[in-house]
Structure formats: C-alpha cells, structure tokens
Motif scaffolding. Structure first.
Motif, PDB file in Angstrom:
ATOM      1  N   ILE A   1       0.835  -1.203   0.000  1.00 42.21           N
ATOM      2  CA  ILE A   1       0.000   0.000   0.000  1.00 42.21           C
ATOM      3  C   ILE A   1       0.870   1.254   0.000  1.00 42.21           C
ATOM      4  O   ILE A   1       0.650   2.194  -0.770  1.00 42.21           O
ATOM      5  CB  ILE A   1      -0.945   0.013   1.215  1.00 42.21           C
ATOM      6  N   ALA A   2       1.869   1.284   0.875  1.00 41.23           N
ATOM      7  CA  ALA A   2       2.727   2.468   0.968  1.00 41.23           C
ATOM      8  C   ALA A   2       3.438   2.740  -0.354  1.00 41.23           C
ATOM      9  O   ALA A   2       3.487   3.881  -0.834  1.00 41.23           O
ATOM     10  CB  ALA A   2       3.750   2.290   2.090  1.00 41.23           C
ATOM     11  N   VAL A   3       3.983   1.704  -0.954  1.00 44.07           N
ATOM     12  CA  VAL A   3       4.702   1.880  -2.219  1.00 44.07           C
ATOM     13  C   VAL A   3       3.732   2.244  -3.341  1.00 44.07           C
ATOM     14  O   VAL A   3       4.035   3.087  -4.190  1.00 44.07           O
ATOM     15  CB  VAL A   3       5.511   0.622  -2.562  1.00 44.07           C
ATOM     16  N   SER A   4       2.559   1.636  -3.335  1.00 43.71           N
ATOM     17  CA  SER A   4       1.552   1.971  -4.345  1.00 43.71           C
ATOM     18  C   SER A   4       1.155   3.437  -4.250  1.00 43.71           C
ATOM     19  O   SER A   4       0.954   4.112  -5.266  1.00 43.71           O
ATOM     20  CB  SER A   4       0.308   1.088  -4.176  1.00 43.71           C
ATOM     21  N   GLU A   5       1.015   3.938  -3.040  1.00 42.73           N
ATOM     22  CA  GLU A   5       0.655   5.342  -2.866  1.00 42.73           C
ATOM     23  C   GLU A   5       1.748   6.256  -3.417  1.00 42.73           C
ATOM     24  O   GLU A   5       1.472   7.267  -4.057  1.00 42.73           O
ATOM     25  CB  GLU A   5       0.418   5.653  -1.385  1.00 42.73           C
ATOM     26  N   ALA A   6       3.005   5.915  -3.150  1.00 40.69           N
ATOM     27  CA  ALA A   6       4.099   6.723  -3.685  1.00 40.69           C
ATOM     28  C   ALA A   6       4.102   6.691  -5.208  1.00 40.69           C
ATOM     29  O   ALA A   6       4.306   7.717  -5.872  1.00 40.69           O
ATOM     30  CB  ALA A   6       5.438   6.205  -3.141  1.00 40.69           C
ATOM     31  N   CYS A   7       3.865   5.522  -5.759  1.00 35.77           N
ATOM     32  CA  CYS A   7       3.829   5.382  -7.204  1.00 35.77           C
ATOM     33  C   CYS A   7       2.646   6.142  -7.789  1.00 35.77           C
ATOM     34  O   CYS A   7       2.775   6.826  -8.810  1.00 35.77           O
ATOM     35  CB  CYS A   7       3.758   3.898  -7.548  1.00 35.77           C
ATOM     36  N   ALA A   8       1.507   6.079  -7.113  1.00 40.33           N
ATOM     37  CA  ALA A   8       0.324   6.795  -7.584  1.00 40.33           C
ATOM     38  C   ALA A   8       0.563   8.300  -7.584  1.00 40.33           C
ATOM     39  O   ALA A   8       0.104   9.019  -8.475  1.00 40.33           O
ATOM     40  CB  ALA A   8      -0.882   6.439  -6.716  1.00 40.33           C
ATOM     41  N   ASN A   9       1.279   8.783  -6.582  1.00 43.06           N
ATOM     42  CA  ASN A   9       1.621  10.208  -6.563  1.00 43.06           C
ATOM     43  C   ASN A   9       2.406  10.603  -7.798  1.00 43.06           C
ATOM     44  O   ASN A   9       2.157  11.640  -8.413  1.00 43.06           O
ATOM     45  CB  ASN A   9       2.438  10.550  -5.311  1.00 43.06           C
ATOM     46  N   SER A  10       3.397   9.778  -8.147  1.00 40.19           N
ATOM     47  CA  SER A  10       4.191  10.064  -9.342  1.00 40.19           C
ATOM     48  C   SER A  10       3.312  10.041 -10.593  1.00 40.19           C
ATOM     49  O   SER A  10       3.379  10.936 -11.437  1.00 40.19           O
ATOM     50  CB  SER A  10       5.320   9.042  -9.511  1.00 40.19           C
ATOM     51  N   VAL A  11       2.486   9.032 -10.699  1.00 35.75           N
ATOM     52  CA  VAL A  11       1.649   8.885 -11.887  1.00 35.75           C
ATOM     53  C   VAL A  11       0.685  10.061 -12.021  1.00 35.75           C
ATOM     54  O   VAL A  11       0.482  10.607 -13.106  1.00 35.75           O
ATOM     55  CB  VAL A  11       0.883   7.541 -11.812  1.00 35.75           C
TER      56      VAL A  11
END
Lengths: 133, 151
Positions: free
Chosen positions: B60-70
């Motif tokens: 979840i934490a990594v997905s959120e960081a990735c979603a921010n970039s996207v």
C-alpha cells in the motif's frame, strides 16, 4: 517507453524468482496474454535468470517487456558478446529439456544497442476464437 | 549479535546507491503501472516470507508513492517514467520511488487528488520516510520498512 512496457533489473539469486514471477505476470497480463501463455513467459524468464549466473551478467540481469499487437516480447540482457547463446543453453531444467526452446514461440540472440548481446523471446497471443492450449 | 550492533550496521538509507539495489523497475507513469509496482513489492514480500498483513501494508505504501508520481509528476498528459528501486538490508526493506516530474505537495488541490491520504499512509506504514529532490529535477521518496530478521 510506451504505456504498456516495463524494464526490470534484478540481482541474480533467491530474490530473482519471486520478483520475476510477479512482475512478468503483471506486464504479460497487460499484453492480454491468456493464462497459459502468461505462465510460459514466467517460466522462461525464471529459467533464464536461474541459469544466467556466470554468463557475464555481473550478478544482475535486465528484462525488458514490450507488448505488441500479437503478444509479448521479452528482451533479456545485455550480456557480453558471444554469451547470448549461453543464456538459452543454460535455461535447461532437468527432465524438462530447454525451457526457452520449448516455451517461447521464437527466440534469437541479437546485438545490443550499447554493446554485447540480448536474448529476445516472443510469446504470441492465440488468434481470437482459437481453442486454449 | 545484539540489537545495537545490528542497528549500527544499517547504512543510512539515503546513502544506498543505485548500483547496490537488489531490484530496479522502470515503468511508464500511467495508472496501470501502480498495479505492477504493487506486484513488485508483493514479490519482495514473497522472498522475505512476510505475512499477508505486513506485505500488504508495504505494498500500500509503495503503491501510494507510485500513484503520486503517476498522478502529479507529469501534468498535462506529458509522458514520463517512474522508477522503483529496492534494497534488502539486514532487517529492513528499503524502497525508493523516483520520477523527474513536478513534485509532491502535501496539499494537492485538483480534482484528481482523491482523498489526500497517500502521504499520511506512507508515513504511517514505513519506519522511515525521506523525500528528496535534486538539482537535476529528479525527485524521490525513499521508505524503510522493518522486516525483522528476514532482510
């Protein structure tokens, strides 16, 4: 980079298998490969990684996955010039023959853009309406 | 080996170099890449033998960081990439999510921002979070996760 590509670079060893399994599956799914072809891509990628240590990889291997209209291409490497065929040869599983030759629809060794060689594997999508393998 | 000795052996996570990473994944900065990033983390969790809860939280934490970039790094539909790097250090998994985009603001005010829970989630789940932007326009969020003796 297109919207469906991805490049994975992984340290060879125990971490390779679980990571390659998941990432190859996720990117292969975006190529709309059926499950059996997706599994073939996972097996072939893992077999190449398992046999790649000592083929001039420096302990790491790069896999670039590129969907195309007919399926999925995996470009593995680069490795030093002359070592490309060893990636195929060493992807053998005891009792199963060579995994690359058995599972990929096409495989070839090509010069890499920055020097060395890459192994290119292709997994094609069955035509619409074809029975599942 | 005492816990103090183990902790003193930990490299500072901001000093971990790219060529020391165990995994690097480069993806287009599109929504579907968040799911691929999640699978990368779950694969690392498989290797580490993490239970579903811990592995899921890290994903979840990594997905959120990735979603921010996207969502925020490349506005106006400009094409870009997001990179994930992962290091397996004793007792820890360190994951960096990196892009060359516009940056993360703690207060996002646009219709695509959603509920704004991404940063608080990352901070709540990770044991340490570092944000960095260099002079070349590369920005990164780097997170350290305690994985016990498995890492």
């Amino acid at each position: 980079m297109t919207d469906t590509e991805g490049t994975l670079e992984v340290r060879l060893g125990p971490v390779c298998g679980p990571v390659v399994d998941r990432v190859v599956a996720a990117l292969a799914a975006r190529a709309d490969l059926p499950i059996d072809r997706l599994a073939d891509a996972q097996l072939a990628a893992n077999a190449v990684c398992a046999g790649a240590q000592g083929n001039g990889t420096g302990g790491r291997l790069r896999i670039r996955l590129t969907p195309y209209e007919g399926g999925l291409t995996l470009v593995i490497g680069p490795v030093p010039a002359g070592r490309g065929p060893a990636l195929v040869r060493d992807a053998a599983v005891p009792g199963v023959e060579n995994v690359v030759e058995r599972l990929a629809d096409d495989h070839r060794v090509e010069p890499a853009a920055g020097g060395g060689e890459v192994l290119v594997l292709r997994f094609t999508r069955p035509p619409a309406g074809a029975p599942a393998a | 080996m005492s816990i103090d000795t183990v902790q003193s052996m930990q490299p500072s996570i901001d000093r971990l170099q790219d060529d020391e990473a165990d995994v690097l994944l480069r993806l287009p900065a599109v929504r579907a890449s968040v799911g691929v990033a999640r699978q990368l983390v779950l694969g690392l969790g498989d290797h580490l033998g993490l239970d579903d809860d811990r592995g899921g939280d890290i994903a979840i934490a990594v997905s959120e960081a990735c979603a921010n970039s996207v969502m925020h790094a490349y506005p106006n539909d400009v094409a870009g990439e997001v990179e994930l790097l992962a290091w397996l250090t004793p007792g820890h998994l360190v994951v960096a999510v990196r892009d060359a985009g516009a940056g993360i603001s703690p207060r996002i005010e646009n219709e695509r921002a959603g509920l704004g829970l991404g940063l608080p989630l990352m901070i709540a789940i990770a044991d340490q979070v570092l944000f960095h932007r260099d002079g070349g326009g590369i920005q990164e969020v780097r997170m350290r996760f305690d994985v016990g003796e498995r890492g």
